[in-house]
Design an enzyme around this catalytic site. Structure first.
Site, PDB file in Angstrom:
ATOM      1  N   SER A   1       0.828  -1.203   0.000  1.00 10.95           N
ATOM      2  CA  SER A   1       0.000   0.000   0.000  1.00 10.95           C
ATOM      3  C   SER A   1       0.863   1.253   0.000  1.00 10.95           C
ATOM      4  CB  SER A   1      -0.973   0.004   1.186  1.00 10.95           C
ATOM      5  OG  SER A   1      -0.281  -0.127   2.408  1.00 10.95           O
ATOM      6  N   GLU A   2       2.027   1.205   0.658  1.00 12.79           N
ATOM      7  CA  GLU A   2       3.011   2.287   0.551  1.00 12.79           C
ATOM      8  C   GLU A   2       4.424   1.725   0.608  1.00 12.79           C
ATOM      9  OE1 GLU A   2      -0.358   4.986   1.223  1.00 12.79           O
ATOM     10  OE2 GLU A   2       0.275   3.254   2.382  1.00 12.79           O
ATOM     11  N   THR A   3       5.305   2.379  -0.125  1.00 11.74           N
ATOM     12  CA  THR A   3       6.740   2.133  -0.020  1.00 11.74           C
ATOM     13  C   THR A   3       7.403   3.465   0.333  1.00 11.74           C
ATOM     14  OG1 THR A   3       6.708   0.332  -1.633  1.00 11.74           O
ATOM     15  CG2 THR A   3       8.825   1.401  -1.235  1.00 11.74           C
TER      16      THR A   3
ATOM     17  N   HIS B   1       2.034   4.199   8.591  1.00 11.34           N
ATOM     18  CA  HIS B   1       2.646   2.884   8.789  1.00 11.34           C
ATOM     19  C   HIS B   1       4.011   2.781   8.114  1.00 11.34           C
ATOM     20  CE1 HIS B   1       1.292   1.727   4.708  1.00 11.34           C
ATOM     21  NE2 HIS B   1       2.081   0.672   4.834  1.00 11.34           N
TER      22      HIS B   1
END
Length: 253
Positions: free
Chosen positions: A43-45, A72
């Site tokens: 969902s995110e990097t 996160h």
């Protein structure tokens, strides 16, 4: 360069919210960072310049777009680097402190204002008590935690909304949990985010006012699930969570 996969807002592997963390020696090209994030499909990097003196530049990318704030992946980055950290981001400087196996993140609060918007068919089975909007997302308060847990949203309807994402929340239904939530951002390539730190920047002011307490515990009731401790302090929110490194390796491309 070194790359990590970290499960955030959990104390065990394969739970919470996974984030990629890429350690950079210097700022990287946006197109390249977006390609890496699309390849990893988390969902995110997060991409952090570790050689910077003082606050370290930090950016976050979903598989399809850059985002201005992510909890996160910030937690994951602080976990990888260890110790206390300050990150320079599009949402200002974010301070992280580590103690007793928890990382505490000082984030800007994002209080919501009531809006005259009906979720319509986006949230079937949900009795809507309140709708508001923060800087990024729509906040929908449901009648019960069971409605939040059992929700099967209409992602196409959410995708058509003019917001980053939609948070649905309700009072907690078990001891030690003040509120539950789930977060959907299909327009950003994230149908359901397992645990969303930035959403708690809006959840914290709402529930602090409603429950009359500034320190609360939220459960994000996604299939993976996670726990976020929040503390409201004026226009800032402290988000606290644990994290586990699942793997690390070298990024060659």
């Amino acid at each position: 360069m070194r790359m990590y996969l970290v499960d955030s807002f959990t104390d065990r592997a394969f739970a919470g919210n996974p984030a990629g963390v890429v350690l950079l020696d210097s700022p990287a090209d946006e197109t390249w960072m977006q390609s890496v994030a699309a390849e990893l499909k988390h969902s995110e990097t997060a991409f952090v310049v570790t050689t910077a003196e003082g606050a370290k530049p930090l950016r976050w990318f979903t598989p399809v777009a850059e985002v201005a704030l992510c909890g996160h992946a910030t937690l994951a980055t602080a976990h990888v680097l260890g110790g206390d950290q300050i990150f320079r981001t599009k949402s200002g400087d974010l301070r992280c402190t580590a103690a007793d196996g928890w990382v505490r993140m000082d984030f800007p609060a994002d209080p919501s204002e009531p809006v005259d918007v009906a979720p319509g068919d986006a949230l079937p089975g949900v009795t809507v008590e309140h709708v508001a909007k923060g800087r990024f997302d729509l906040l929908v308060v449901a009648e019960s935690a069971a409605q939040v847990r059992e929700l099967v949203p209409d992602l196409a309807a959410i995708r058509a909304m003019d917001v980053r994402g939609l948070t649905v929340t309700a009072p907690g239904d078990r001891d030690g949990i003040d509120f539950v939530s789930r977060f959907f951002a299909p327009a950003k390539g994230v149908d359901e985010d397992p645990v969303t730190g930035s959403a708690h920047c809006t959840l914290a002011p709402y529930w602090a006012q409603r429950l009359g307490r500034k320190k609360l515990v939220g459960e994000q009731a996604s299939p993976r699930g996670g726990i976020v401790r929040v503390a409201l302090d004026g226009d800032r929110v402290t988000l606290a969570g644990q994290a586990v490194t699942v793997f690390s390796g070298d990024l060659h491309a």
